[in-house]
Design a protein around this motif. Structure first.
Motif, PDB file in Angstrom:
ATOM      1  N   SER A 114      27.152  -8.120  13.910  1.00  0.00           N
ATOM      2  CA  SER A 114      25.811  -8.655  13.855  1.00  0.00           C
ATOM      3  C   SER A 114      25.726  -9.716  12.798  1.00  0.00           C
ATOM      4  O   SER A 114      26.682  -9.982  12.088  1.00  0.00           O
ATOM      5  CB  SER A 114      24.817  -7.533  13.540  1.00  0.00           C
ATOM      6  N   THR A 115      24.574 -10.312  12.664  1.00  0.00           N
ATOM      7  CA  THR A 115      24.390 -11.330  11.639  1.00  0.00           C
ATOM      8  C   THR A 115      23.914 -10.720  10.339  1.00  0.00           C
ATOM      9  O   THR A 115      23.395 -11.401   9.478  1.00  0.00           O
ATOM     10  CB  THR A 115      23.360 -12.371  12.121  1.00  0.00           C
ATOM     11  N   GLY A 116      24.129  -9.429  10.181  1.00  0.00           N
ATOM     12  CA  GLY A 116      23.824  -8.794   8.920  1.00  0.00           C
ATOM     13  C   GLY A 116      22.943  -7.578   9.062  1.00  0.00           C
ATOM     14  O   GLY A 116      22.693  -6.881   8.099  1.00  0.00           O
ATOM     15  N   THR A 117      22.449  -7.272  10.248  1.00  0.00           N
ATOM     16  CA  THR A 117      21.622  -6.100  10.461  1.00  0.00           C
ATOM     17  C   THR A 117      22.481  -4.923  10.847  1.00  0.00           C
ATOM     18  O   THR A 117      23.613  -5.070  11.271  1.00  0.00           O
ATOM     19  CB  THR A 117      20.595  -6.362  11.573  1.00  0.00           C
ATOM     20  N   ALA A 118      21.915  -3.727  10.717  1.00  0.00           N
ATOM     21  CA  ALA A 118      22.695  -2.531  10.985  1.00  0.00           C
ATOM     22  C   ALA A 118      22.840  -2.263  12.471  1.00  0.00           C
ATOM     23  O   ALA A 118      23.687  -1.505  12.884  1.00  0.00           O
ATOM     24  CB  ALA A 118      22.029  -1.322  10.315  1.00  0.00           C
ATOM     25  N   THR A 119      21.984  -2.871  13.297  1.00  0.00           N
ATOM     26  CA  THR A 119      22.041  -2.635  14.732  1.00  0.00           C
ATOM     27  C   THR A 119      22.606  -3.843  15.444  1.00  0.00           C
ATOM     28  O   THR A 119      22.115  -4.947  15.305  1.00  0.00           O
ATOM     29  CB  THR A 119      20.628  -2.343  15.277  1.00  0.00           C
ATOM     30  N   SER A 120      23.655  -3.630  16.226  1.00  0.00           N
ATOM     31  CA  SER A 120      24.257  -4.739  16.951  1.00  0.00           C
ATOM     32  C   SER A 120      23.345  -5.205  18.061  1.00  0.00           C
ATOM     33  O   SER A 120      22.696  -4.418  18.735  1.00  0.00           O
ATOM     34  CB  SER A 120      25.590  -4.294  17.551  1.00  0.00           C
ATOM     35  N   ALA A 147      26.392 -17.496  15.064  1.00  0.00           N
ATOM     36  CA  ALA A 147      27.680 -16.892  14.707  1.00  0.00           C
ATOM     37  C   ALA A 147      27.459 -15.684  13.810  1.00  0.00           C
ATOM     38  O   ALA A 147      26.736 -15.758  12.818  1.00  0.00           O
ATOM     39  CB  ALA A 147      28.556 -17.927  14.005  1.00  0.00           C
ATOM     40  N   TRP A 148      28.039 -14.560  14.167  1.00  0.00           N
ATOM     41  CA  TRP A 148      27.875 -13.353  13.375  1.00  0.00           C
ATOM     42  C   TRP A 148      28.929 -13.281  12.284  1.00  0.00           C
ATOM     43  O   TRP A 148      30.015 -13.846  12.400  1.00  0.00           O
ATOM     44  CB  TRP A 148      27.907 -12.113  14.262  1.00  0.00           C
ATOM     45  N   THR A 149      28.609 -12.585  11.242  1.00  0.00           N
ATOM     46  CA  THR A 149      29.513 -12.510  10.089  1.00  0.00           C
ATOM     47  C   THR A 149      29.766 -11.088   9.625  1.00  0.00           C
ATOM     48  O   THR A 149      30.668 -10.858   8.813  1.00  0.00           O
ATOM     49  CB  THR A 149      28.953 -13.310   8.904  1.00  0.00           C
ATOM     50  N   THR A 150      28.981 -10.133  10.100  1.00  0.00           N
ATOM     51  CA  THR A 150      29.082  -8.755   9.610  1.00  0.00           C
ATOM     52  C   THR A 150      29.451  -7.796  10.727  1.00  0.00           C
ATOM     53  O   THR A 150      28.830  -7.790  11.786  1.00  0.00           O
ATOM     54  CB  THR A 150      27.752  -8.302   8.973  1.00  0.00           C
ATOM     55  N   ILE A 151      30.450  -6.967  10.484  1.00  0.00           N
ATOM     56  CA  ILE A 151      30.815  -5.891  11.395  1.00  0.00           C
ATOM     57  C   ILE A 151      30.031  -4.656  10.975  1.00  0.00           C
ATOM     58  O   ILE A 151      30.163  -4.189   9.841  1.00  0.00           O
ATOM     59  CB  ILE A 151      32.325  -5.596  11.334  1.00  0.00           C
ATOM     60  N   THR A 152      29.189  -4.142  11.867  1.00  0.00           N
ATOM     61  CA  THR A 152      28.328  -3.023  11.503  1.00  0.00           C
ATOM     62  C   THR A 152      29.129  -1.752  11.277  1.00  0.00           C
ATOM     63  O   THR A 152      30.248  -1.586  11.771  1.00  0.00           O
ATOM     64  CB  THR A 152      27.281  -2.774  12.589  1.00  0.00           C
ATOM     65  N   SER A 153      28.506  -0.816  10.568  1.00  0.00           N
ATOM     66  CA  SER A 153      29.171   0.465  10.295  1.00  0.00           C
ATOM     67  C   SER A 153      29.378   1.243  11.590  1.00  0.00           C
ATOM     68  O   SER A 153      30.366   1.971  11.731  1.00  0.00           O
ATOM     69  CB  SER A 153      28.355   1.280   9.295  1.00  0.00           C
ATOM     70  N   GLU A 154      28.452   1.094  12.554  1.00  0.00           N
ATOM     71  CA  GLU A 154      28.620   1.770  13.839  1.00  0.00           C
ATOM     72  C   GLU A 154      29.850   1.246  14.572  1.00  0.00           C
ATOM     73  O   GLU A 154      30.621   2.003  15.158  1.00  0.00           O
ATOM     74  CB  GLU A 154      27.370   1.579  14.703  1.00  0.00           C
TER      75      GLU A 154
END
Length: 617
Positions: free
Chosen positions: A33-39, A50-57
């Motif tokens: 995601s772009t920084g949120t916890a939900t994809s 463009a996304w930069t963060t791989i969520t914990s899920e």
């Protein structure tokens, strides 16, 4: 069966596998995601940026995942192959109902019921209607254009040779579905020019170019030369199936599917100044993946052999990659060195780098740094200003065998990687079967967040746990490295099975094993020495044993995937044998095989063993 990989979407799973798949469907194994916890994949919408963060899920679902789980959470490719028939895969067609296009010099003639859907203007042949179009003969300066909105278009290459001096040989601009069939026993060639007349933002970038998703199949052969940029490229998805024989040579990327690249069959040989196989979509977390099935693929690349924004899956593939000239072109990073010198090519423990024997490949040729510079120069020259290509190689090129932005998953197949930089890199690496052989200039296997941030690990330093996870549960894995580490996880590592051998010894920051986070890595390390082509035999106290043919020469070796507390004897054809007790291995700790037979790990799991075990590396 049109495409074996698409049927993975329908696999029913039970127990823990079903739970993992359910989580993947929500969180998207390949996604970020772009920084949120939900994809955004949970809504079925692309993020648009463009996304930069791989969520914990996603991190949880990707850890230890299988090929089916990875692919089930990615974009569905079944629609792309819906128009493909068994005849297409077999390279056959109904000549009576087809429209024939006979190429001749700088023009062509058209015959059959579909002539109204074809226009010829000099060397430009434009298809505007649904149908099967069979191309044969030679077009010395021209192109085949498909501009047929919502139409089902099938191009059959049956002895076709197309050259275009100032553009692509085939340009699929618009189609409802596009299938390129290589007719049985046919030989075909496509060649583009070094410069294109069309220099607009949406200009084509490859000898075989498609703005829509395209399927390439059949049983004939096709040679594609990309003099301008790429050889084969799609701005959407690209599927290769059936049993085609493809030979591609490109100044930049060899075969590229922006949204995804699926290769489920065929024999493919790629020579590329940039990346060999590539998928680049970075604003939709379900895309940017490469799925490899039962194909035979050989890649020689100036940059990465296989490069995906999200996932790379291997299931039954025979894949051989030489990236950046291979390990022979390893370049020592500034500031590297210290006790033990080059850990992957171990000399006597404690020797300074200049006292150690150079890698075999360096003895036979130019210095590694010069060779590495040459490979970088080739790749740099291949770069273009084309915005759509997104694959321009710059002076910072670090050729990797496989570079997966999110995950690499292998369940079966034979993968051989020879890379100037890392052999295999990904945030989540899952190896459950098959054979994986790596010779690398830098880390052999590198589990790292790469260009992304893994949620919960935003502020990690270079020696901290970045959230990446390496899982090896089966298969035969062999790693030879020149600098840095054989197996390196900037996060956690779980090597619970398989037959795993790494050159050099564990017990130092730069050695056979380096894990920043939680580690479940059990093995033995130290003598005996080994030479390339030696048989390595590992025998447990219970009499069980396995063998592996060495691809490297080293004074020490490390064997992983063993049972803690059990005794093992490691023997090599030229180096004798040694016995040790398996213990936890990581940076600064380990159980060793002594300078001769014996050498058990200390009971506290610290650095130890007799002789050289646990020494600097």
């Amino acid at each position: 069966m049109k495409n074996p990989l698409k049927h993975l979407h329908r696999i029913t799973r039970t127990g823990a596998i079903r739970a993992l798949a359910a989580l993947a469907a929500v969180a998207l194994v390949a996604g970020c995601s772009t920084g949120t916890a939900t994809s955004s994949a949970s809504t079925g919408l692309a993020s648009g940026t463009a996304w930069t963060t791989i969520t914990s899920e996603v991190a949880t679902a990707s850890t230890g995942a299988g090929v089916a789980e990875i692919l089930a959470a990615n974009a569905d490719t079944s629609e792309a192959v819906a128009a493909v028939t068994t005849d297409d895969d077999d390279g056959t067609y109904d000549a009576a109902s087809a429209t024939t296009i006979t190429l001749s010099g700088d023009s062509a003639s058209v015959d059959g019921d579909g002539t109204a859907g074809v226009s010829v203007d000099g060397g430009d042949i434009t298809i505007t209607a649904s149908g099967t179009y069979v191309l044969s003969g030679e077009l010395t300066d021209g192109q085949v254009i498909v501009n047929a909105d919502d139409a089902e278009v099938r191009l059959v290459l049956d002895g076709a040779a197309i050259t275009n001096a100032d553009g692509p040989a085939i340009d699929i601009q618009d189609a409802g579905s596009a299938v390129v069939v290589l007719a049985e026993d046919s030989e075909n060639t496509l060649t583009d020019g070094e410069t294109y007349a069309d220099t607009s933002e949406d200009a084509p970038t490859a000898a075989l170019f498609s703005s829509d998703t395209v399927v390439l199949t059949g049983t004939g052969s096709l040679t594609v030369t990309g003099n301008h940029n790429d050889a084969i490229s799609s701005k959407n998805g690209l599927v290769i199936q059936g049993a085609p024989a493809l030979t591609v040579d490109a100044v930049d990327d060899g075969i590229r599917g922006k949204d995804y690249l699926v290769v489920s069959g065929g024999t493919i040989t790629v020579t590329a100044g940039g990346d060999g196989l590539k998928s680049t979509e970075d604003d939709d977390e379900t895309k940017g993946f490469i799925a490899l099935g039962a194909a035979d693929i050989t890649i020689t690349s100036g940059d990465d052999g296989v490069s995906a924004t999200t996932d790379v899956t291997v299931d039954g593939t025979t894949l051989a990659v030489t990236a950046g000239g291979g390990q022979a072109n390893a370049v020592q990073e500034e500031g590297f060195g210290g006790m033990g010198g080059m850990p992957g090519q171990q000399g006597e423990a404690g020797a300074q780098p200049e006292q150690q024997a150079q890698p075999q490949d360096q003895q036979a040729g130019a210095p590694a740094e010069q060779a590495g510079d040459a490979a970088t120069a080739v790749a740099t020259d291949a770069a273009t200003d084309d915005d759509e290509d997104e694959s321009g190689v710059d002076e910072a090129t670090k050729p990797k065998g496989i570079n997966a932005g999110v995950s690499y998953t292998q369940e079966d197949g034979t993968v051989t990687l020879d890379a100037a930089d890392e052999g295999l890199q990904g945030a989540f690496i899952n190896i459950a079967g098959g054979a994986l052989t790596i010779t690398s200039g830098d880390d052999g296997i590198n589990a790292t967040n790469g260009d992304y941030v893994i949620e919960g690990h935003e502020n990690v330093d270079s020696e901290g746990d970045d959230g990446a996870v390496l899982t090896i549960s089966g298969g035969q894995v062999q790693v030879s490295f020149t600098y840095s580490d054989g197996i390196d996880s900037n996060g956690s590592a779980y090597i619970t099975g398989g037959q795993v051998v790494v050159s050099g010894q564990a017990g130092s920051v730069d050695g056979a094993v380096d894990v920043n986070g939680e580690s479940q890595v059990v093995g033995i390390t130290g003598s005996p020495s080994v030479s390339a082509a030696d048989t390595i035999t590992v025998t447990g106290a219970d009499g069980s044993s396995w063998e592996m043919t060495s691809v490297f020469t080293s004074q020490y070796l490390t064997v992983l995937g063993l049972t803690e507390g059990a005794e093992y004897t490691v023997a090599t054809t030229s180096g004798g044998s040694a016995t040790g007790t398996a213990a936890a291995l990581s940076s600064g700790m380990g159980g060793g095989m002594g300078g001769g037979m014996g050498g058990q790990a200390p009971s506290d799991g610290g650095a130890g063993g007799q002789g050289r075990a646990g020494g600097q590396g």
